[in-house]
Design a protein around this motif. Structure first.
Motif, PDB file in Angstrom:
ATOM      1  N   SER A 167       0.839  -1.204   0.000  1.00 25.70           N
ATOM      2  CA  SER A 167       0.000   0.000   0.000  1.00 25.70           C
ATOM      3  C   SER A 167       0.868   1.247   0.000  1.00 25.70           C
ATOM      4  O   SER A 167       0.395   2.334   0.325  1.00 25.70           O
ATOM      5  CB  SER A 167      -0.919   0.003   1.228  1.00 25.70           C
ATOM      6  N   SER A 168       2.133   1.084  -0.340  1.00 22.35           N
ATOM      7  CA  SER A 168       3.117   2.176  -0.308  1.00 22.35           C
ATOM      8  C   SER A 168       3.170   2.839   1.070  1.00 22.35           C
ATOM      9  O   SER A 168       3.436   4.037   1.185  1.00 22.35           O
ATOM     10  CB  SER A 168       2.812   3.216  -1.394  1.00 22.35           C
ATOM     11  N   GLY A 169       2.879   2.052   2.097  1.00 19.71           N
ATOM     12  CA  GLY A 169       2.960   2.552   3.467  1.00 19.71           C
ATOM     13  C   GLY A 169       1.642   2.960   4.076  1.00 19.71           C
ATOM     14  O   GLY A 169       1.567   3.176   5.290  1.00 19.71           O
ATOM     15  N   PHE A 170       0.571   3.076   3.297  1.00 14.30           N
ATOM     16  CA  PHE A 170      -0.716   3.473   3.859  1.00 14.30           C
ATOM     17  C   PHE A 170      -1.204   2.428   4.856  1.00 14.30           C
ATOM     18  O   PHE A 170      -1.267   1.238   4.555  1.00 14.30           O
ATOM     19  CB  PHE A 170      -1.769   3.626   2.757  1.00 14.30           C
ATOM     20  N   ASP A 171      -1.555   2.871   6.061  1.00 10.66           N
ATOM     21  CA  ASP A 171      -2.182   1.994   7.039  1.00 10.66           C
ATOM     22  C   ASP A 171      -3.543   2.536   7.470  1.00 10.66           C
ATOM     23  O   ASP A 171      -4.151   2.035   8.403  1.00 10.66           O
ATOM     24  CB  ASP A 171      -1.277   1.771   8.257  1.00 10.66           C
ATOM     25  N   ASP A 172      -4.020   3.560   6.789  1.00  9.16           N
ATOM     26  CA  ASP A 172      -5.333   4.152   7.031  1.00  9.16           C
ATOM     27  C   ASP A 172      -5.845   4.733   5.718  1.00  9.16           C
ATOM     28  O   ASP A 172      -5.151   4.678   4.698  1.00  9.16           O
ATOM     29  CB  ASP A 172      -5.233   5.255   8.092  1.00  9.16           C
ATOM     30  N   SER A 173      -7.045   5.287   5.746  1.00 12.09           N
ATOM     31  CA  SER A 173      -7.576   5.898   4.528  1.00 12.09           C
ATOM     32  C   SER A 173      -6.751   7.124   4.147  1.00 12.09           C
ATOM     33  O   SER A 173      -6.367   7.921   5.021  1.00 12.09           O
ATOM     34  CB  SER A 173      -9.033   6.305   4.733  1.00 12.09           C
ATOM     35  N   PRO A 174      -6.468   7.310   2.869  1.00  9.16           N
ATOM     36  CA  PRO A 174      -5.719   8.497   2.446  1.00  9.16           C
ATOM     37  C   PRO A 174      -6.464   9.785   2.781  1.00  9.16           C
ATOM     38  O   PRO A 174      -7.698   9.826   2.772  1.00  9.16           O
ATOM     39  CB  PRO A 174      -5.599   8.322   0.928  1.00  9.16           C
ATOM     40  N   THR A 175      -5.729  10.830   3.075  1.00  6.16           N
ATOM     41  CA  THR A 175      -6.306  12.139   3.345  1.00  6.16           C
ATOM     42  C   THR A 175      -6.148  13.050   2.126  1.00  6.16           C
ATOM     43  O   THR A 175      -5.364  12.765   1.216  1.00  6.16           O
ATOM     44  CB  THR A 175      -5.619  12.801   4.545  1.00  6.16           C
ATOM     45  N   LYS A 176      -6.884  14.142   2.131  1.00  6.84           N
ATOM     46  CA  LYS A 176      -6.799  15.089   1.011  1.00  6.84           C
ATOM     47  C   LYS A 176      -5.367  15.551   0.741  1.00  6.84           C
ATOM     48  O   LYS A 176      -4.922  15.550  -0.419  1.00  6.84           O
ATOM     49  CB  LYS A 176      -7.706  16.293   1.278  1.00  6.84           C
ATOM     50  N   PRO A 177      -4.599  15.966   1.758  1.00  8.08           N
ATOM     51  CA  PRO A 177      -3.209  16.371   1.468  1.00  8.08           C
ATOM     52  C   PRO A 177      -2.376  15.238   0.867  1.00  8.08           C
ATOM     53  O   PRO A 177      -1.551  15.473  -0.020  1.00  8.08           O
ATOM     54  CB  PRO A 177      -2.680  16.792   2.842  1.00  8.08           C
ATOM     55  N   GLN A 178      -2.593  14.011   1.339  1.00  8.98           N
ATOM     56  CA  GLN A 178      -1.841  12.884   0.790  1.00  8.98           C
ATOM     57  C   GLN A 178      -2.203  12.612  -0.655  1.00  8.98           C
ATOM     58  O   GLN A 178      -1.366  12.188  -1.460  1.00  8.98           O
ATOM     59  CB  GLN A 178      -2.078  11.641   1.641  1.00  8.98           C
ATOM     60  N   MET A 179      -3.474  12.837  -1.012  1.00  7.14           N
ATOM     61  CA  MET A 179      -3.927  12.565  -2.375  1.00  7.14           C
ATOM     62  C   MET A 179      -3.665  13.714  -3.336  1.00  7.14           C
ATOM     63  O   MET A 179      -3.817  13.554  -4.550  1.00  7.14           O
ATOM     64  CB  MET A 179      -5.414  12.221  -2.363  1.00  7.14           C
ATOM     65  N   ALA A 180      -3.275  14.861  -2.800  1.00  9.17           N
ATOM     66  CA  ALA A 180      -3.087  16.034  -3.651  1.00  9.17           C
ATOM     67  C   ALA A 180      -2.048  15.793  -4.736  1.00  9.17           C
ATOM     68  O   ALA A 180      -2.169  16.293  -5.857  1.00  9.17           O
ATOM     69  CB  ALA A 180      -2.693  17.243  -2.798  1.00  9.17           C
ATOM     70  N   GLY A 181      -1.046  15.002  -4.428  1.00  5.13           N
ATOM     71  CA  GLY A 181       0.005  14.741  -5.412  1.00  5.13           C
ATOM     72  C   GLY A 181      -0.389  13.762  -6.492  1.00  5.13           C
ATOM     73  O   GLY A 181       0.379  13.533  -7.433  1.00  5.13           O
ATOM     74  N   TRP A 182      -1.570  13.149  -6.399  1.00  6.31           N
ATOM     75  CA  TRP A 182      -1.979  12.155  -7.389  1.00  6.31           C
ATOM     76  C   TRP A 182      -2.609  12.780  -8.627  1.00  6.31           C
ATOM     77  O   TRP A 182      -2.844  12.088  -9.611  1.00  6.31           O
ATOM     78  CB  TRP A 182      -2.986  11.185  -6.782  1.00  6.31           C
ATOM     79  N   GLU A 183      -2.917  14.082  -8.577  1.00  2.00           N
ATOM     80  CA  GLU A 183      -3.687  14.684  -9.663  1.00  2.00           C
ATOM     81  C   GLU A 183      -2.991  14.536 -11.007  1.00  2.00           C
ATOM     82  O   GLU A 183      -3.640  14.322 -12.027  1.00  2.00           O
ATOM     83  CB  GLU A 183      -3.945  16.157  -9.362  1.00  2.00           C
ATOM     84  N   LEU A 184      -1.677  14.635 -11.024  1.00  2.00           N
ATOM     85  CA  LEU A 184      -0.950  14.557 -12.291  1.00  2.00           C
ATOM     86  C   LEU A 184      -0.337  13.186 -12.534  1.00  2.00           C
ATOM     87  O   LEU A 184      -0.344  12.691 -13.657  1.00  2.00           O
ATOM     88  CB  LEU A 184       0.136  15.629 -12.327  1.00  2.00           C
ATOM     89  N   SER A 185       0.163  12.550 -11.474  1.00  3.47           N
ATOM     90  CA  SER A 185       0.911  11.309 -11.695  1.00  3.47           C
ATOM     91  C   SER A 185       0.211  10.065 -11.202  1.00  3.47           C
ATOM     92  O   SER A 185       0.575   8.951 -11.581  1.00  3.47           O
ATOM     93  CB  SER A 185       2.284  11.406 -11.008  1.00  3.47           C
ATOM     94  N   GLY A 186      -0.784  10.203 -10.345  1.00  2.00           N
ATOM     95  CA  GLY A 186      -1.460   9.040  -9.797  1.00  2.00           C
ATOM     96  C   GLY A 186      -0.694   8.409  -8.647  1.00  2.00           C
ATOM     97  O   GLY A 186       0.454   8.762  -8.347  1.00  2.00           O
TER      98      GLY A 186
END
Length: 523
Positions: A167-186
């Motif tokens: 899970s690339s280190g995720f042990d909980d549900s992703p948060t908005k700041p954590q997901m912010a970097g996915w907009e361009l690269s996923g």
């Protein structure tokens, strides 16, 4: 396509992943002989009151049992309260499912259940009658009674494991700041995903989801209660995967009647109404929706494969991402950590990924599997990439899938046998315990904010990623929708409207692609 493993005569693997039920919740009262399951003597206790395992599980829950990391610590260990770093994991005795549910506020709605509803989390389905599709698959093929979720936590990290053995280190549900970097690269894995492994080996794959052209479910018994946000696939959060790559299950049966070179097919359900938080109108079998949509979808998927030219060399796996807070009687054990050492800062609780998650329902389906098989081999979701790696001679993604068991040994018959041509499905005459939202109550919820984490926040992040992918291909937002994109991060109703805007452009891009292929004479 060249199959590397001749000892396993499988050319097509299909994986359908549903939502949020424990093995006992689905199978403990099934009457299937030989399975490891709870009995009515098992219980959890709260202040000297015992809550015994029972039948009569509601078809939908009045509130969503908690299943974030802290919730699962309490469920598995009985330990509640603030969490320090929990590596190693506290001793497990499966004693806290009822107490966790009695005070659960981590899921929407953020209110605990009424005291008389606590027993619901200890209750199990009458599988033969309430879930006849999965019951028939379990009894006519193989039920895997030691398939565990990949980590003791929620949907997102567990779904990441099925695609990348990590899970690339995720042990909980992703948060908005954590997901912010996915907009361009996923979302990225340190070692890539199984889809990237397959692509690098020139092995075609395909991804389907339950979605009509209008964004609602094909299979729900109450599709109009759903939302377009429920059609957003979690897999399209990944780097290299896009909503543009999704195919509607409405074409699945027809696609399988022609050339189908895709060695791996992954199937996602519709998640129902994410906008108002009820999950109604979907096919994921989320606890707050009823089970009928998932049963109908499962029946359609099985029939499409069973009646295709590829049936004799196909393997269908039906698994659930995590337990959804429901009681299970088998203790998760130790498991190999992925060892991919992600540096993305996603780990919240110091979890070391050396403890498996709660046991989930799983069935393996093939005409090469003996009927009535009960398989107690330990699996987790990393067994899916491990299976594909074994079939096509691919290198492992992480230490987890390198050591994971695969269900290939279940293919014990030398020749395909006669099997059911179709599955029975339940008649939707009994509804769940959750009442439909009143119009004013729903309006109040829709005007409220998008949560900082969870499924709605995740769907919104995927929409922004899809928006960027569409813009890169020349389908930018219309001027009125530019303001909507900004507002979508704030309110639930604007998130739903934004989903409609993005999905409309996804449809237009798919039409353009089909026309271009037709003009070029390519399939």
């Amino acid at each position: 396509m060249t199959r590397v493993a001749p000892v396993a005569p499988i050319t097509h693997v299909f994986v359908l992943m549903l939502e949020n039920h424990s093995f006992d919740n689905v199978f403990a009262m099934s009457g299937i002989p030989g399975i490891s399951a709870a009995t009515k003597n098992d219980y959890n206790e709260i202040n000297d009151q015992k809550y015994f395992v029972q039948g009569s599980a509601p078809l939908s829950m009045p509130t969503d049992p908690g299943h974030e990391f802290a919730d699962v610590v309490q469920q598995l260990t009985g330990r509640a309260g603030p969490l320090p770093s929990v590596a190693p994991y506290p001793p497990i005795d499966n004693s806290g499912f009822a107490s966790s549910y009695s005070t659960s506020t981590s899921e929407t709605p953020h209110t605990p259940p009424h005291p008389e509803q606590i027993i619901d989390v200890m209750s199990c389905f009458d599988t033969r009658h309430q879930l006849p599709a999965i019951y028939n698959l379990a009894t006519q093929f193989a039920v895997c009674d030691h398939w565990f979720s990949s980590m003791p936590g929620p949907t997102w990290p567990n779904r990441f494991f099925v695609h990348g053995a990590s899970s690339s280190g995720f042990d909980d549900s992703p948060t908005k700041p954590q997901m912010a970097g996915w907009e361009l690269s996923g979302f990225k894995y340190p070692n890539g995903s199984i889809f990237q492994r397959l692509e690098n080996a020139n092995i075609p794959y395909r991804i389907y989801h339950d979605a009509q052209a209008n964004g609602l479910s094909l299979y729900s018994d109450d599709a109009n209660s759903g939302s377009k946000l429920g059609a957003i696939t979690q897999v399209s959060a990944l780097n290299g995967i896009s909503m543009l790559d999704m195919h509607s299950l409405g074409s699945f049966a027809n696609d399988l009647q022609g050339p189908y070179p895709y060695g791996y097919t992954f199937i996602e359900p519709h998640y129902g109404n994410l906008a108002n938080g009820t999950y109604a109108g979907g096919s994921s079998q989320h606890p707050m929706d009823d089970v009928y949509g998932g049963e109908n979808m499962l029946s359609a998927v099985y029939s499409a494969i069973r009646n295709s030219p590829y049936w004799n060399t196909s393997l269908l796996l039906v698994i659930y991402d995590e337990h959804g807070g429901f009681y299970d009687s088998v203790k998760p054990g130790n498991i190999t950590a992925p060892g991919d050492n992600p540096s993305y800062g996603y780990n919240t609780h110091g979890f070391d990924f050396k403890t498996a998650g709660v046991r989930v329902p799983a069935v393996a389906v093939s005409p090469l599997i003996a009927p009535g098989t009960v398989d107690s081999t330990p699996y987790d979701h990393s067994s899916v990439p491990a299976l594909l790696e074994a079939l096509w001679g691919l290198p492992a993604l992480t230490r987890r899938d390198a050591e994971a068991n695969t269900p290939l040994h279940l293919l014990s018959l030398s020749t395909p046998r006669e099997t059911l041509a179709a599955l029975p499905t339940p008649i939707p005459v009994i509804k769940g315990t959750r009442a439909r939202l009143a119009p004013m109550a729903e309006a109040a919820i829709l005007s409220g904010p998008v949560p900082d984490s969870g499924n709605l926040a995740g769907a919104l992040a995927i929409l922004r990623k899809t928006d960027a992918e569409l813009s890169a291909q020349g389908l930018s937002l219309a001027p009125p929708d530019i303001a909507l994109k900004a507002k979508a991060a704030l309110s639930r109703i604007d998130a739903e409207l934004y989903a409609a805007s993005v999905l409309e452009r996804v449809h237009l891009m798919r039409v353009q692609r089909r026309r271009a292929k037709t003009a070029a004479g390519t399939p």
